[in-house]
Every structure is written in structure tokens, then in C-alpha cells.
Design an enzyme around this catalytic site. Structure first.
Site, mmCIF file in Angstrom:
data_model
loop_
_atom_site.group_PDB
_atom_site.id
_atom_site.type_symbol
_atom_site.label_atom_id
_atom_site.label_comp_id
_atom_site.label_asym_id
_atom_site.label_seq_id
_atom_site.Cartn_x
_atom_site.Cartn_y
_atom_site.Cartn_z
ATOM 1 N N ASP A 93 0.870 -1.176 0.000
ATOM 2 C CA ASP A 93 0.000 0.000 0.000
ATOM 3 C C ASP A 93 0.907 1.226 0.000
ATOM 4 O OD1 ASP A 93 -2.180 1.630 -0.028
ATOM 5 O OD2 ASP A 93 -3.016 0.977 1.886
ATOM 6 N N ASP A 267 -7.862 -7.196 1.928
ATOM 7 C CA ASP A 267 -6.839 -7.272 2.979
ATOM 8 C C ASP A 267 -7.434 -6.672 4.233
ATOM 9 O OD1 ASP A 267 -6.517 -4.323 2.068
ATOM 10 O OD2 ASP A 267 -5.440 -4.456 3.954
ATOM 11 N N CYS A 305 -12.405 -27.361 12.662
ATOM 12 C CA CYS A 305 -11.226 -26.850 11.976
ATOM 13 C C CYS A 305 -10.102 -27.878 12.031
ATOM 14 C CB CYS A 305 -10.786 -25.554 12.657
ATOM 15 S SG CYS A 305 -9.285 -24.848 11.961
ATOM 16 N N CYS A 307 -6.798 -26.986 11.395
ATOM 17 C CA CYS A 307 -5.509 -26.286 11.406
ATOM 18 C C CYS A 307 -4.634 -26.830 12.530
ATOM 19 C CB CYS A 307 -5.699 -24.764 11.538
ATOM 20 S SG CYS A 307 -5.922 -24.162 13.217
ATOM 21 N N CYS A 310 -5.888 -26.084 16.070
ATOM 22 C CA CYS A 310 -7.066 -26.842 16.489
ATOM 23 C C CYS A 310 -6.802 -28.343 16.610
ATOM 24 C CB CYS A 310 -8.233 -26.556 15.547
ATOM 25 S SG CYS A 310 -8.835 -24.865 15.756
ATOM 26 N N HIS A 336 -4.646 -19.728 13.699
ATOM 27 C CA HIS A 336 -5.999 -20.230 13.459
ATOM 28 C C HIS A 336 -6.855 -19.238 12.657
ATOM 29 C CE1 HIS A 336 -10.006 -21.784 13.904
ATOM 30 N NE2 HIS A 336 -10.337 -20.551 14.280
#
Ligand code: PRF
Length: 372
Positions: A93, A267, A305, A307, A310, A336
Site C-alpha cells: 500500500d 486485505d 477446523c 488447522c 485446532c 488459526h
């Protein structure tokens, strides 16, 4: 051109777009969420971890890297990719938005913006030419034009002057850009919440043939329905063969609604910021892990989840880490939350592929606890 957008299909149910952006550092599947790495690091995450959760592109900031460590230093290191050990696409940016957020610490003129550093109070000047010089040194695949994001609310005349200056600044950005063949410069549409001013900005910004365009000036405190309305009369006028980026948006509901309104890229600091503060986004809504009710809860943050966080840790353990002020706490919830949002985008892409994004929205909102 440095990048190329490939439209793969449009969802028959919702009109959402599935596509690919080809960049010098690889292909991005869209719609996509970009984790924010303001200071050349996505807070609490290593690049290796980002790759494990399948982040495809990250965002970094001109303003912060210019002040510290300095863009010349990053250039000496071989550019931002090399400096931070991230070999996939990066977007920077321009610093406009960050500088405008400084409030009393800045002064706007036609030439640019004078501001004081939030770090040591020293005086600096950012202009379209300077912002592009910094972005050229950093070497991201996609670089944003230096714009002014009007606050909300703002009166018509203020927004009109500001969007017209943004157009003049875009012309100066294009003239200053040294590497159009390896860095794609995106223009930013402004115009606040005024339909005719959005159309004026669209006309002006789209008159420059750029590899992509962003919708700026949204998610600045206005009600969500107003943001959706602005998108509804903005995106249909944007080119179909270029990526469309909605700046600073990243809550699950806004991501889905944005995609339905034709956005390809997003974003936001939201998932990483709330993660560090102990709020997890889960398939059944938010979990505020410091809450007493999780003290003896040995379930994972999100039972649906898969991940690393988790699969490995309980709510009770993560709550304990937060209570004890352990840095692993922030790392686990950030991991997560980013996994959750990147996975949401993956499911959105799948739903577009199968022409069922509106069905997906209904199911997701029901589980997450949003009302439609
Ligand atoms: N302009 C720029 N960056 C931004 C915005 C903008 O309008 C926003 C608005 N939500 C977030 N980031 N350059």
C-alpha cells in the site's frame, strides 16, 4: 504488463468472479484474502507457517518501511521478498491511508502530505513521486497509487476535491513509476458515499490503462449496508479483465458480500489483530478465549477446523497461555484466524465453481450467527 488477470468463470447464482492473477512471483487464485504484514512481517507468523496455511499473497506498507528500517536498506537487502524471506507475491500500500490516519500529525497540499513520524515525531513528506520511489525500492509485485481516503462522514465538496486530487496524484504516480514491466501499479477509486462522485472517480481513474483497480474509501466507519450499496453501483463499471481490490476489508460477512458484488482481492488487519487479543473466528462464531467459561473447556478453538492450532491444543490451554501472558498464545490464535479466513476464501472459490455462492452464504451466516 507485470501481471495478468485471467477470468475463469462467473457464478451463475451470484455473479461472483473466479479468477487467477499471474504475477512475477507466481499465481494467485481469486477471490483472495491477503494477510497484512505491515512491517515486513505478518505479526506472529513465519513465512513457512504462512505457506502451510496456503497464504498466496501478503500486503506490506510503504509508510512503515520508509520510516523503519528505510526503503534504501530494504533495497540493499535485495528487495522486500528477499529481506523477509517470502518468495510469493507481495502487494504494498502507498502510505496515503496510513498518513491520513495520523490526524493532527499531518498537513495535506497539492504537492503531497507532510507528517510527523509516529515513532519519533520527526518531520517527513510523502508525495506521489516519493511513494512510488519507495514502492519501487521495496519491489512488490503489485503497488498501490498514492491516494487520499476521505473520512466518513465528509461533505460533498471535500470528497469531490479529494477525489480530483487523487486523480491528479495517480497521473504523477504513473509518470514516476520506473518498473511497470515488473511491478503492477493499481489505481484507487475514491468518492466517499456519493454515487455521482464515485462515478466521476471511476471515469477519471479508469481513463488510465492500469493492470488493476482498487475501491478505496470504504470500511471507514460507515454502516455495512452503505458499503454494499456503494459496491453495487461501483463494481459493474469496473473492467471485467482486470482484478478488483476492496481495500481494508476482512470480516467474514464483508468478504462474502464483497465477492458477491464482484470483488477479487481483500486485505485487513482484523484477523491478526483480534487473534493477538484472544478472539478466534470459528465456524460457529467468535470465541473470546479469555472468557471464564473456557477455563475447563478441552475442546479445540473450532471443533470443525483442521488447522495446526485446532488439531493440537484446547481452549483451556490457549486461555491459560493468554492469562499467563505467554507469546505462544498470540501465535496460536493468529495462526488459526488466518487459516480460518484463507479457508473461507477457498470455500468461496469452490462455491463459485459450483454456481452456489448464495447457498453458501446462507449456510455460513446461519452457522456464524449473522443475520441475512
Ligand atoms: N486507500 C489506501 N489504502 C487503504 C484505503 C484507501 O482508501 C483503505 C480504505 N478502507 C484501506 N487501506 N491507499
Amino acid at each position: 504488463m507485470a501481471i495478468k488477470y485471467e477470468l475463469i468463470k462467473v457464478c451463475k447464482q451470484s455473479g461472483a468472479r473466479l479468477g487467477k492473477i499471474h504475477t512475477p512471483h507466481g499465481v494467485i487464485e481469486t477471490p483472495i484474502f491477503m494477510p497484512v504484514g505491515t512491517q515486513a512481517t505478518v505479526k506472529a507468523m513465519t513465512p513457512e507457517e504462512l505457506k502451510k496455511i496456503e497464504a498466496q499473497i501478503i500486503l506490506s506498507n510503504t509508510y512503515h518501511l520508509y520510516l523503519r528500517p528505510g526503503h534504501k536498506l530494504v533495497e540493499k537487502a535485495g528487495g522486500l521478498h528477499k529481506f523477509m524471506n517470502w518468495d510469493k507475491p507481495i502487494l504494498t500500500d502507498s502510505g496515503g491511508f496510513q498518513v491520513f490516519s495520523l490526524g493532527d500529525l499531518r498537513k495535506i497540499s497539492e504537492e503531497g502530505v507532510e507528517f510527523r513520524s509516529h515513532i519519533d515525531g520527526s518531520k517527513h513528506f510523502l508525495s506521489p513521486e516519493k511513494a512510488i520511489e519507495i514502492e519501487n525500492s521495496l519491489g512488490a509485485d503489485i503497488i498501490m497509487a498514492f491516494d487520499e481516503c476521505a473520512p466518513y462522514p465528509a461533505d460533498r465538496q471535500y470528497v469531490k476535491n479529494s477525489l480530483e486530487r487523487t486523480t491528479r496524484w495517480l497521473k504523477r504516480c504513473i509518470d514516476a513509476h520506473k518498473y511497470p514491466e515488473r511491478q503492477a501499479l493499481f489505481g484507487i477509486i475514491q468518492g466517499g458515499m456519493y454515487k455521482d462522485l464515485r462515478h466521476q472517480s471511476l471515469n477519471e481513474i479508469l481513463s488510465f490503462d492500469l493492470p488493476g483497480y482498487a475501491v478505496g474509501g470504504l470500511s471507514v466507519g460507515e454502516p455495512k449496508d452503505l458499503m454494499y450499496e456503494v459496491l453495487e453501483y461501483t463494481t459493474p463499471l469496473m473492467p471485467k479483465d482486470k482484478p478488483r481490490y476492496l481495500m481494508g476489508v476482512g470480516s467474514p460477512d464483508c468478504l462474502i458480500e464483497g465477492v458477491i458484488r464482484g470483488i477479487d482481492m481483500f486485505d485487513c488487519v482484523h484477523p491478526t489483530r483480534i487473534g493477538r487479543n484472544g478472539t478466534a473466528m470459528t465456524s460457529i462464531g467468535r470465541v473470546v478465549i479469555k472468557n471464564a467459561k473456557y477455563a475447563e473447556d478441552f475442546m479445540p478453538l473450532d471443533p470443525n477446523c483442521d488447522c495446526y492450532t485446532c488439531k493440537s491444543y484446547s481452549r483451556a490451554y490457549i486461555r491459560h497461555l493468554f492469562k499467563a501472558g505467554e507469546i505462544l498464545a498470540s501465535r496460536l490464535v493468529t495462526y488459526h484466524n488466518l487459516h480460518f479466513l484463507l479457508n473461507l476464501m477457498k470455500e468461496i472459490r469452490q462455491a463459485i465453481m459450483e454456481d452456489r455462492l448464495l447457498d453458501y452464504r446462507r449456510e455460513f451466516f446461519q452457522k456464524y450467527g449473522y443475520t441475512l
